[in-house]
Design an enzyme around this catalytic site. Sequence first.
Site, PDB file in Angstrom:
ATOM      1  CG  ASN A  21     -71.410 -11.177  22.912  1.00 49.60           C
ATOM      2  OD1 ASN A  21     -72.314 -10.515  23.388  1.00 49.60           O
ATOM      3  ND2 ASN A  21     -70.146 -10.887  23.139  1.00 49.60           N
ATOM      4  CG  ASP A  22     -67.786 -13.414  24.050  1.00 52.01           C
ATOM      5  OD1 ASP A  22     -68.316 -13.220  22.945  1.00 52.01           O
ATOM      6  OD2 ASP A  22     -66.781 -12.798  24.433  1.00 52.01           O
ATOM      7  N   PRO A  23     -69.962 -17.248  25.642  1.00 54.28           N
ATOM      8  CG  PRO A  23     -69.074 -19.388  25.271  1.00 54.28           C
ATOM      9  CD  PRO A  23     -69.389 -18.090  24.579  1.00 54.28           C
ATOM     10  CB  SER A  82     -65.839 -12.054  27.867  1.00 47.70           C
ATOM     11  OG  SER A  82     -66.962 -12.246  27.055  1.00 47.70           O
TER      12      SER A  82
END
Length: 519
Positions: A21-23, A82
């Site tokens: 998922n998230d960068p 994140s």
Amino acid sequence: VNVNQVHRTGYHFQPTKNWINDPNGPMYYNGIYHLFYQYNPKGAVWGNIVWAHSVSKDLINWEKVEHAIIPSKPFDQYGCWSGSATILPGNKPVIMYTGIIDKNNTQVQNYAVPANLSDPYLRVWNKPDNNPLVVADESINMTAFRDPTTAWLGRRRSRDFKNWVKAKHPLHTVAGTGNWECPDFFPVSVRGTNGLDTSVLRGNVKHVLKVSLDATRYEYYTIGTYDTKKDRYIPGKDMVDGWKGLRYDYGNFYASKSFFDPAKNRRVLWGWANESDAVMDDIEKGWAGIQLIPRTIVLDPSGKQLLQWPIEELETLRGNRVELRNNTLEKGERLEIKGITVAQADVEVIFSFGSLDKAEPFDPSWDRYDAQKLCSQKGSTVQGGVGPFGLLTLASENLEEYTPVFFRIFKDQDKHIVLMCSDATRSSLADKSGTYRPSFAGFVDVDLADKKLSLRSLIDHSVVESFGARGKTCITSRVYPTLAIYENAHLYAFNNGTETVKIECLKAWSMERPGLMNH
Ligand code: FRU
């Protein structure tokens, strides 16, 4: 050809297997670009989250190195969620990330620093013993307290990045918008296209605040000013804050993060697209999630919105090319674009039309903020006045499957309203429940004085990323064709409006596969 892998992308960033998922923490440091991202080492569904790490010299060819941050300490043993990277004065990179400390998902903010600054890839990251740096006080919901963004050098809060003082009030709030995930806050130049380091607070700058709203799974932004004395961000007067505001992308694009790239003086944005198929499909495929093509972000000369465009390095992957000029598309006409690998392609087209007289009236009862609903009613096959016209991407030969990306122009008293759609409803014959096939859409705030509209689409097997009017409106769709795969995929330009449309110029390229080492 592995039939189970027909939907893997060719030139997007994705590991060989498992969930992403998230960068996280994108940065440029001493000649190397770093991308960290949320990754499950154990499977194709979300869980066991670590910071995977890849490095690159050009943002296109990537080499995987060992995971940068994995659960290992009391302050992150249930997950490393994140966060962001900041380059501190003295050229010292630091990561701040959310650690999960118990089974209830209680969140704290931690930091990590490179073990060895002379390792060009910064492979090993240490978590100092004074972690966590920031914990929630009683006023804060400990399970919605995450995703620290890049720090800027202002007048308060911390002098050393280790000791932090809570501000008396938030930087900004909007009532009723739920948890803000992955906020991003950065300056943009009012003049010119240069990007700015996050700590540039004065001069000819405006600030952008972006938040990812979990309730809608879209990312919203406003452009405004950062009052450094009051330590408050104030959106510009004409900005719409919250659900009805501007979006980075009107499709599948979430949890993005930008960074300043000093090598090319630009701000670069990374976004994540999850899968639109069912969880069972992901388990079968063995992977889920891709990072979208990095985009440069600049302020539109109007100051009213941002412009996004695929980074120029992407063009190094362009192979075979076809070009069309001055082809007319009469009402109902469709023109095939041949000679390239259209399942893995980059297409740029400029359409023009002789007049706007035939534009359909915009019904005042339609919701100006619900482009998606309008697109679901006025699809690519519903005849209009000026438009629908555009591209049919990932189309099967007889159009059993296709993902149209198109415009439709309406008249609204003395102005025009441009609708842009990327419609997945006909993208696949697979009769699977749990597949999400929305008619993603947004409006395009564009001057039609020259009677032209441009469109660029990056097509890559199961993703279509489109940029309307040079990046004013962007829409990303994930689709899973069963017939329109590999060399059986087709690409057409079409017009289903009564007004004749001309392709002023169309250029399309086969896209090559970059090097993705050890992924
Ligand atoms: C956004 C998000 C973040 C969180 C991370 C967990 O997609 O939910 O808020 O930190 O993913 O993987």
